[in-house]
Design an enzyme around this catalytic site. Structure first.
Site, mmCIF file in Angstrom:
data_model
loop_
_atom_site.group_PDB
_atom_site.id
_atom_site.type_symbol
_atom_site.label_atom_id
_atom_site.label_comp_id
_atom_site.label_asym_id
_atom_site.label_seq_id
_atom_site.Cartn_x
_atom_site.Cartn_y
_atom_site.Cartn_z
ATOM 1 N N HIS A 124 8.943 8.056 -7.951
ATOM 2 C CA HIS A 124 9.005 6.734 -7.338
ATOM 3 C C HIS A 124 9.087 6.897 -5.829
ATOM 4 O O HIS A 124 10.035 7.489 -5.305
ATOM 5 C CB HIS A 124 10.237 5.990 -7.877
ATOM 6 C CG HIS A 124 10.257 4.535 -7.543
ATOM 7 N ND1 HIS A 124 9.381 3.959 -6.640
ATOM 8 C CD2 HIS A 124 11.064 3.528 -7.971
ATOM 9 C CE1 HIS A 124 9.644 2.658 -6.545
ATOM 10 N NE2 HIS A 124 10.648 2.382 -7.343
ATOM 11 N N PHE B 258 14.469 -3.949 -5.631
ATOM 12 C CA PHE B 258 15.845 -4.441 -5.677
ATOM 13 C C PHE B 258 15.943 -5.771 -4.938
ATOM 14 O O PHE B 258 15.220 -6.029 -3.983
ATOM 15 C CB PHE B 258 16.784 -3.431 -5.015
ATOM 16 C CG PHE B 258 17.112 -2.238 -5.867
ATOM 17 C CD1 PHE B 258 16.706 -2.161 -7.181
ATOM 18 C CD2 PHE B 258 17.827 -1.181 -5.340
ATOM 19 C CE1 PHE B 258 17.015 -1.060 -7.973
ATOM 20 C CE2 PHE B 258 18.147 -0.064 -6.115
ATOM 21 C CZ PHE B 258 17.743 -0.009 -7.424
ATOM 22 N N GLU C 117 9.041 -5.485 -17.488
ATOM 23 C CA GLU C 117 7.639 -5.509 -17.086
ATOM 24 C C GLU C 117 6.715 -5.541 -18.300
ATOM 25 O O GLU C 117 5.712 -6.272 -18.302
ATOM 26 C CB GLU C 117 7.311 -4.302 -16.214
ATOM 27 C CG GLU C 117 5.881 -4.331 -15.711
ATOM 28 C CD GLU C 117 5.551 -3.225 -14.728
ATOM 29 O OE1 GLU C 117 4.487 -3.302 -14.082
ATOM 30 O OE2 GLU C 117 6.349 -2.276 -14.607
ATOM 31 N N LYS D 226 3.575 6.726 -11.191
ATOM 32 C CA LYS D 226 4.840 7.339 -10.768
ATOM 33 C C LYS D 226 5.133 8.579 -11.613
ATOM 34 O O LYS D 226 5.915 9.436 -11.200
ATOM 35 C CB LYS D 226 5.977 6.329 -10.889
ATOM 36 C CG LYS D 226 5.938 5.207 -9.850
ATOM 37 C CD LYS D 226 7.109 4.252 -10.028
ATOM 38 C CE LYS D 226 7.119 3.178 -8.943
ATOM 39 N NZ LYS D 226 5.992 2.236 -9.072
ATOM 40 N N CYS E 40 11.213 -1.720 -3.010
ATOM 41 C CA CYS E 40 10.082 -1.010 -3.616
ATOM 42 C C CYS E 40 8.796 -1.832 -3.646
ATOM 43 O O CYS E 40 7.743 -1.320 -4.051
ATOM 44 C CB CYS E 40 10.456 -0.552 -5.024
ATOM 45 S SG CYS E 40 11.957 0.442 -5.054
ATOM 46 N N HIS F 181 4.467 -1.110 -12.318
ATOM 47 C CA HIS F 181 5.569 -0.613 -11.495
ATOM 48 C C HIS F 181 6.210 0.572 -12.203
ATOM 49 O O HIS F 181 6.544 1.563 -11.574
ATOM 50 C CB HIS F 181 6.583 -1.726 -11.238
ATOM 51 C CG HIS F 181 7.654 -1.343 -10.274
ATOM 52 N ND1 HIS F 181 7.372 -0.943 -8.988
ATOM 53 C CD2 HIS F 181 9.010 -1.293 -10.402
ATOM 54 C CE1 HIS F 181 8.511 -0.659 -8.364
ATOM 55 N NE2 HIS F 181 9.509 -0.859 -9.192
#
Length: 271
Positions: free
Chosen positions: A199, A257, A173, A194, A35, A162
């Protein structure tokens, strides 16, 4: 048709076809950092220009939503049952893409939409799918990117987080932003776009960088939609409705990831 599908399954084929059609020349680099791919592609393009290896770079990110991807996130129990994305709450998937034309000052032929002033990437080496709960790598990327820009956290007016809507990511975060910003945290506007599009996986970082450019140009802050419950880790100004605001410097975070983290800092350019 089957042969064509097999040929275009290769990730470099789309940009190969585009380059051939437009007569472009130069190296083609595929960056696959989950991502954070789109943000790292833009950051890498900026570094190529700064180092003199290129004068112009087309950089961005995209990801096609497939059943396998959806099933993977569903198996992690990371998806919103309603399908409605709720950053800092629950996640939903989307599909999209964005590219930027990056140019050195001495070859630029038209007005720039903005300037990428800082970029940093780091790996937290914590877990394949879960972020470091303390957000140490995120703190490093935000710190290095703002330092590279010659800024302090207090100079950042907006952060496009994010903000996936997963408890592990959002809490990490939020804690990272607070630790990085310190006393300035409460004055920094933060939202996750998002919430409006889901996402976008490999395309997320590039699309969110473009949204930051739009915010810098338009002098507004996009909202985090659909927020029901705000975690106690949120100590910043979470933007929940669209608003007009002064935005001179924006920061965008992208995490993926495998522990990959990327941060871009952008500056408004006057017309």
């Amino acid at each position: 048709r089957q042969l064509s599908l097999a040929e275009h399954y290769q990730p470099q084929r789309q940009i190969n076809d585009l380059a051939a059609e437009l007569g472009w020349h130069g190296p083609i680099i595929v960056i696959s950092n989950a991502c954070a791919s789109g943000a790292n592609a833009i950051g890498w393009g900026v570094e190529m220009i700064r180092s003199g290896r290129a004068k112009r770079v087309l950089a961005g990110g995209y990801d096609a939503l497939a059943r396998l991807v959806f099933a993977g996130f569903d198996s992690l129990k990371a998806l919103a049952p309603s399908g409605i994305p709720r950053p800092f709450d629950v996640l939903a998937l989307g599909e999209g893409a964005a590219v930027m034309l990056l140019e050195a000052e001495d070859v630029r032929q038209s007005a720039a939409l903005g300037e990428v002033t800082g970029y940093a990437t780091a790996t937290d080496l914590h877990h394949l799918t879960q972020p470091d709960p303390l957000g140490n790598a995120a703190i490093r990327t935000m710190t290095k990117a703002t330092q590279q820009s010659g800024l302090t956290p207090a100079d950042i007016h907006y952060i496009n987080s994010h903000g996936t809507g997963t408890p592990f990511n959002d809490v990490a975060e939020a804690q990272a932003i607070t630790a990085w910003a310190g006393e300035a945290a409460s004055g920094i506007a933060v939202s996750s776009t998002k919430s409006a599009m889901g996402h976008l996986l490999g395309g997320a970082g590039a699309v969110e960088a473009v949204i930051c450019l739009m915010a810098l140009q338009g002098q507004w802050l996009p909202a985090s939609l659909n927020v029901r419950e705000v975690d106690s880790a949120v100590q910043f100004d979470l933007v929940r409705t669209f608003r007009r605001a002064k935005v001179e410097h924006a920061l965008t975070n992208s995490f993926g990831f495998g522990g990959t983290n990327a941060t871009l800092v952008m500056k408004r350019r006057s017309a």
